[in-house]
Design a protein around this motif. Structure first.
Motif, PDB file in Angstrom:
ATOM      1  N   ARG A 219       0.940  -1.369   0.161  1.00 20.92           N
ATOM      2  CA  ARG A 219      -0.057  -0.078  -0.114  1.00 20.92           C
ATOM      3  C   ARG A 219       0.883   1.435   0.102  1.00 20.92           C
ATOM      4  NH1 ARG A 219      -2.494  -0.984   4.744  1.00 20.92           N
ATOM      5  NH2 ARG A 219      -1.523   0.712   5.693  1.00 20.92           N
ATOM      6  N   GLU A 220       2.028   1.319   0.722  1.00 18.04           N
ATOM      7  CA  GLU A 220       2.757   2.374   0.929  1.00 18.04           C
ATOM      8  C   GLU A 220       4.081   2.302  -0.107  1.00 18.04           C
ATOM      9  OE1 GLU A 220       2.186   4.790   2.915  1.00 18.04           O
ATOM     10  OE2 GLU A 220       0.409   4.039   3.449  1.00 18.04           O
ATOM     11  N   ASP A 221       3.849   1.381  -0.895  1.00 12.69           N
ATOM     12  CA  ASP A 221       5.208   1.378  -2.069  1.00 12.69           C
ATOM     13  C   ASP A 221       6.632   1.205  -1.260  1.00 12.69           C
ATOM     14  OD1 ASP A 221       6.154   0.804  -4.606  1.00 12.69           O
ATOM     15  OD2 ASP A 221       6.275   2.901  -4.833  1.00 12.69           O
ATOM     16  N   MET A 222       6.762   0.320  -0.327  1.00 15.01           N
ATOM     17  CA  MET A 222       7.887   0.317   0.490  1.00 15.01           C
ATOM     18  C   MET A 222       8.778  -0.861   0.132  1.00 15.01           C
ATOM     19  SD  MET A 222       6.553   1.704   4.187  1.00 15.01           S
ATOM     20  CE  MET A 222       7.260   3.459   4.809  1.00 15.01           C
ATOM     21  N   GLY A 223      10.123  -0.667   0.385  1.00 19.38           N
ATOM     22  CA  GLY A 223      10.672  -2.114   0.594  1.00 19.38           C
ATOM     23  C   GLY A 223      10.523  -2.792   1.759  1.00 19.38           C
ATOM     24  N   VAL A 224      11.285  -4.203   1.795  1.00 24.84           N
ATOM     25  CA  VAL A 224      10.834  -4.945   2.863  1.00 24.84           C
ATOM     26  C   VAL A 224      11.391  -4.316   4.312  1.00 24.84           C
ATOM     27  CG1 VAL A 224      12.961  -6.351   2.751  1.00 24.84           C
ATOM     28  CG2 VAL A 224      10.911  -7.393   3.645  1.00 24.84           C
TER      29      VAL A 224
END
Length: 248
Positions: A219-224
């Motif tokens: 949803r937040e377009d983040m890496g792990v």
């Protein structure tokens, strides 16, 4: 990084009973050490590895397990963070396996990847309250890293195939409760935790944690690893938003 054999007299009081009650000093220490080192190399190849910690290797005594225990529980792990646990004297990972499993190499490596992720977590978030919503991040992060390494390196292992089928409200009601640990040294029992196999939840908290963490980073377009840089207030809000999104 230092590798050492598990010694019941030296280490048993450092770990919860779910670990200490079923493990022994390893007869197959060298084989387990080699697979553990391979797991660390796999982590470096796929995700990178920054945490520094000691590794204590044990062997699961399957005769101490209840009859009918699935092979997935022939592997045990526990992580101590010096800053995250008030009783810890060092950063350390405890891992254990049994060669009675046909896929012991993959099972052990998978557990090593999971526990290494906890050390990465402790490097970022050490002021833990040990409540359920924090464990959604702690376990979800570890399970997500574990999945990425497992799939890239093609370990013959799969995650928990179950699905949570209850309402979001049921999970939300648990989020700010203490995560209950097994053993008197934590002054809690282990009869109701969402993460306990011995509770009515039957450990489904791990399934929920992986789904929640995946939902947050997608949803937040983040890496792990990026959520670990955020504030605890932001993380708490994201967990509840994901729970409501996934299960309502």
């Amino acid at each position: 990084m230092r590798f050492e054999k598990y010694d019941p007299e030296t280490h048993a009081e450092t770990v919860p009973e779910f670990f200490s009650d079923v493990v022994e000093e390893p007869e197959n220490f060298e084989s387990f050490r080699q697979e553990t080192e391979q797991a660390f190399q796999d982590i470096r190849d796929v995700l990178g590895m920054e945490a520094e910690f000691d590794v204590i290797i044990a062997e699961v005594d399957t005769e101490k397990l209840p009859e009918g225990t699935p092979e997935g529980l022939y592997f045990r792990g526990y992580s101590l963070g010096k800053e995250a646990h008030g009783h810890a004297e060092r950063n350390a990972v405890f891992v254990a396996a049994s060669m009675e499993s046909d896929y012991w190499e993959a099972g052990l490596k998978n557990m090593v990847v999971h526990e290494e992720a906890h050390q990465e977590f402790f490097d970022h978030i050490s002021d833990l309250d040990h409540v359920v919503w924090e464990s959604m991040i702690l376990e979800g992060h570890a399970l997500h890293r574990e999945k990425l390494v497992r799939e890239e390196k093609e370990y013959p292992w799969r995650g928990d195939p179950r699905e949570y089928e209850g309402p979001a409200a049921e999970v939300v009601a648990e989020l700010d409760k203490n995560r209950e640990w097994q053993g008197e040294r934590y002054d809690r029992d282990n009869t109701s935790s969402i993460f306990s196999m011995d509770s009515e939840w039957e450990g489904i908290g791990y399934v929920i944690a992986q789904e929640v963490y995946s939902d947050i980073i997608n949803r937040e377009d983040m890496g792990v690893d990026e959520p670990l840089e955020m504030s605890k207030e932001w993380l708490r809000d994201q967990v509840e938003e994901s729970v409501n999104h996934l299960y309502d």
